[in-house]
Design a protein around this motif. Structure first.
Motif, mmCIF file in Angstrom:
data_model
loop_
_atom_site.group_PDB
_atom_site.id
_atom_site.type_symbol
_atom_site.label_atom_id
_atom_site.label_comp_id
_atom_site.label_asym_id
_atom_site.label_seq_id
_atom_site.Cartn_x
_atom_site.Cartn_y
_atom_site.Cartn_z
ATOM 1 N N ASP A 172 46.940 38.559 46.653
ATOM 2 C CA ASP A 172 47.503 39.474 45.731
ATOM 3 C C ASP A 172 48.714 39.457 44.380
ATOM 4 O O ASP A 172 49.299 37.572 44.876
ATOM 5 C CB ASP A 172 47.791 41.116 45.894
ATOM 6 N N ASP A 173 48.662 39.727 43.246
ATOM 7 C CA ASP A 173 49.461 39.335 42.328
ATOM 8 C C ASP A 173 50.820 39.412 43.049
ATOM 9 O O ASP A 173 51.655 38.663 42.139
ATOM 10 C CB ASP A 173 49.362 41.027 40.822
ATOM 11 N N LYS A 174 51.391 40.642 44.099
ATOM 12 C CA LYS A 174 52.837 39.964 44.344
ATOM 13 C C LYS A 174 52.955 39.122 45.032
ATOM 14 O O LYS A 174 53.643 38.485 45.107
ATOM 15 C CB LYS A 174 52.824 41.343 45.139
ATOM 16 N N GLU B 141 53.759 36.505 42.566
ATOM 17 C CA GLU B 141 54.881 36.808 41.212
ATOM 18 C C GLU B 141 56.220 36.390 42.471
ATOM 19 O O GLU B 141 57.312 35.796 42.008
ATOM 20 C CB GLU B 141 55.487 38.267 41.281
ATOM 21 N N LYS C 109 52.934 34.899 37.101
ATOM 22 C CA LYS C 109 52.737 35.745 36.579
ATOM 23 C C LYS C 109 51.986 37.244 37.377
ATOM 24 O O LYS C 109 51.891 37.920 37.377
ATOM 25 C CB LYS C 109 52.471 35.944 35.120
ATOM 26 N N ASP C 110 51.161 36.252 37.395
ATOM 27 C CA ASP C 110 50.322 37.028 38.646
ATOM 28 C C ASP C 110 49.213 35.951 39.127
ATOM 29 O O ASP C 110 49.301 34.597 39.402
ATOM 30 C CB ASP C 110 48.901 37.704 37.455
ATOM 31 N N ASP D 1 45.663 35.609 38.772
ATOM 32 C CA ASP D 1 45.156 34.771 37.689
ATOM 33 C C ASP D 1 45.606 33.248 37.468
ATOM 34 O O ASP D 1 45.751 32.583 37.686
ATOM 35 C CB ASP D 1 44.558 35.298 36.946
ATOM 36 N N GLN D 2 47.467 32.845 37.431
ATOM 37 C CA GLN D 2 47.890 32.222 37.022
ATOM 38 C C GLN D 2 48.202 31.372 38.374
ATOM 39 O O GLN D 2 48.011 29.952 37.768
ATOM 40 C CB GLN D 2 49.124 32.615 36.202
#
Length: 524
Positions: free
Chosen positions: A252-254, A257, A262-263, A265-266
């Motif tokens: 996930d985004d975490k 990170e 950033k997230d 998607d990046q």
């Protein structure tokens, strides 16, 4: 100076040069006149020492210098007059029985570069395969990265270590009952089944629990980088301080990170760009392969035997090195030797292609700028430890042939790009798998025979795509861990150390042309 061609056998030629005694004597006299103002001798004012005394004191050394200079300049002049371009440094020998005051007779054996007719490439036709990144591949790579970002939690005291678990331990290594340097550590972590330690070490840790003490018996590999430990039996007294098990990493985004991004998607965007770059490299390799096949099919000329022999040895040395790491190395080596003739033909093909590409480049003014060369040298130097980088730069400066060897692949790529621009290119869509499969099929009989053997197959697999960059973009580096008895990575340490007067070994590849080699005196 008199020049006589004594023998000619294809590209191998023998000349006899006669240097008049007067020419040598004139050089000696000129050198005496040059050094006279600098000679100091008791009883004479500075610069007033008679020439005959200078000759008496230093005549032998001056005579030798004059003779060497006359021979060197005579060989260069002869090569120019005869229109001979040496493939390697000519073999020069002074006739037996030479005496001061007599003509010097010198034999020059030289292997010439062939006269290569530069082809007109106006009708060159090539096909460029194009492929798009598969989103399933992107997702799979994200999963692979997540699997490498394992989270660990300490297991219960009763947990027995198994493959995939992390064993934390203190250890003391001994050879012949005595501790050795670097063989002691505390809190070292090793994932069982990772193969990071020498053979047998991790296997003997399976089944241990927290608090267990055990003595492991292992043998250091014959290619271990520490000389005193190569092939030596050793024991490691181990105390297990913890057993840890891995937990699944949530994507996930975490997760992104935690890698400094950033997230999610990046992260996927970076992986997608990397995959596209790999595809571009694959399609270029495929297109280059077809270009080289076309050139090889349309051009046949004699090549210098010494260059072929050197290329052949490069190929065989690389294959033997790979075979030595096979499970049945003896069988692999026998298979390689059985196909020696095939590898010789591959070496000849590579040399011929290298000479042809070099001639095409020179005829069309393809050049490498000073800026490009400096950038290339800087990149090569970064492959060495900081304390050895200056040594590497000095090595290149003092060895023009080593610098030429470093330059050759870049020049080859520039010539290939020039030919790509000249060609009429059509495009065809394909998948990554189709491109890789096509790359594995060699059109030439020699290459197919070479790849039929296991070590050669390994080489082809490595050749089919450029080495992948890390699948972990912008990741933060983990702190270095303490290690014991690390398994050497195919003598990587030795490869990084610049060897005195020895050029780096080249990898053999059936479709890669050999660099054009010249005599050191003419290397640029």
């Amino acid at each position: 100076m008199k020049t006589v061609e004594k023998d000619a056998n294809g590209l191998q030629k023998t000349f006899e040069i006669t240097i008049p005694a007067k020419d040598i004597e004139d050089r000696v006299a000129a050198e005496i006149k040059r050094v006279a103002p600098q000679v100091r001798m008791p009883g004479f004012r500075p610069g007033k020492v008679p020439a005959n005394l200078i000759r008496k004191m230093h005549g032998e050394a001056l005579q030798a210098d004059a003779l060497n200079t006359a021979v060197r300049e005579g060989v260069d002049e002869m090569l120019k007059q005869q229109g001979v371009r040496p493939a390697l440094q000519p073999e020069v020998s002074l006739a037996d029985g030479y005496e001061h005051g007599k003509d010097a007779v010198v034999t020059v054996k030289v292997e010439a570069l062939p006269d290569v007719e530069v082809p007109a490439m106006d009708d060159l036709k090539l096909e460029r395969l194009t492929a798009e990144v598969d989103e399933k591949d992107v997702d799979e790579r994200v999963k692979q990265i997540a699997s490498q970002q394992k989270s660990w939690k300490e297991a219960a005291k009763t947990k027995k270590a198994a493959k995939g678990d992390l064993v934390v331990m203190d250890f003391v290594g001994k050879v012949d009952g005595k501790e050795f340097e670097g063989g002691t550590g505390e809190g070292m972590e090793v994932e069982l089944g990772s193969g990071r330690l020498i053979p047998g070490f991790e296997d003997q840790l399976e089944g241990v629990k927290k608090g267990d003490e055990k003595t492991l018996e292992v043998n250091f590999p014959e290619d271990y980088p520490v000389e005193d430990l190569k092939g030596q039996p050793a024991t490691f007294d181990v105390k297990v301080t913890a057993i840890k098990t891995s937990t699944d990493t949530k994507i996930d985004d975490k997760f992104a990170e935690s890698m400094g991004l950033k997230d999610l998607d990046q992260l996927k965007s970076l992986i997608r760009d990397q995959a596209q770059e790999e595809l571009n490299n694959l399609t270029r390799t495929h297109m280059k392969r077809r270009l080289l096949d076309i050139l090889a099919a349309e051009h046949d000329f004699d090549v210098p035997p010494s260059m072929v022999d050197a290329e052949y040895q490069n190929i065989m040395n690389q294959l033997r090195h790979e075979a030595s790491h096979e499970d049945d190395s003896e069988k692999a080596l026998k298979e390689i030797e059985a196909d020696a003739d095939d590898y010789k033909r591959i070496a000849e093909r590579r040399v011929r292609l290298g000479l042809l590409l070099s001639e095409i480049g020179q005829a069309n003014n393809v050049q490498i700028s000073e800026q490009e060369m400096n950038r290339l040298i800087a990149q090569a130097a970064q492959q060495y430890p900081p304390e050895q980088q200056q040594q590497f730069l000095t090595y290149l400066k003092e060895n023009p042939m080593a610098a030429a060897q470093l330059r050759a692949p870049l020049y080859e790529d520039k010539v290939v790009d020039f030919l790509f621009d000249k060609a009429k290119v059509t495009e065809r869509k394909a998948t990554r798998e189709e491109i890789e499969e096509d790359l594995e099929r060699e059109d030439s009989v020699e290459a197919e025979k070479a790849k039929a053997k296991k070590p050669a197959k390994k080489k082809a697999a490595a050749k089919k795509a450029p080495a992948k960059k890390s699948d972990k973009p912008a990741a933060k580096k983990a702190p270095a861990k303490k290690t014991a008895a690390k398994k050497p990575a195919a003598k990587k340490t030795a490869e990084k150390k610049p060897a005195a007067k020895k050029a780096p070994a080249k990898k053999a590849a059936a479709n890669k042309p050999a660099a054009k080699k010249k005599a050191p005196a003419k290397a640029k």
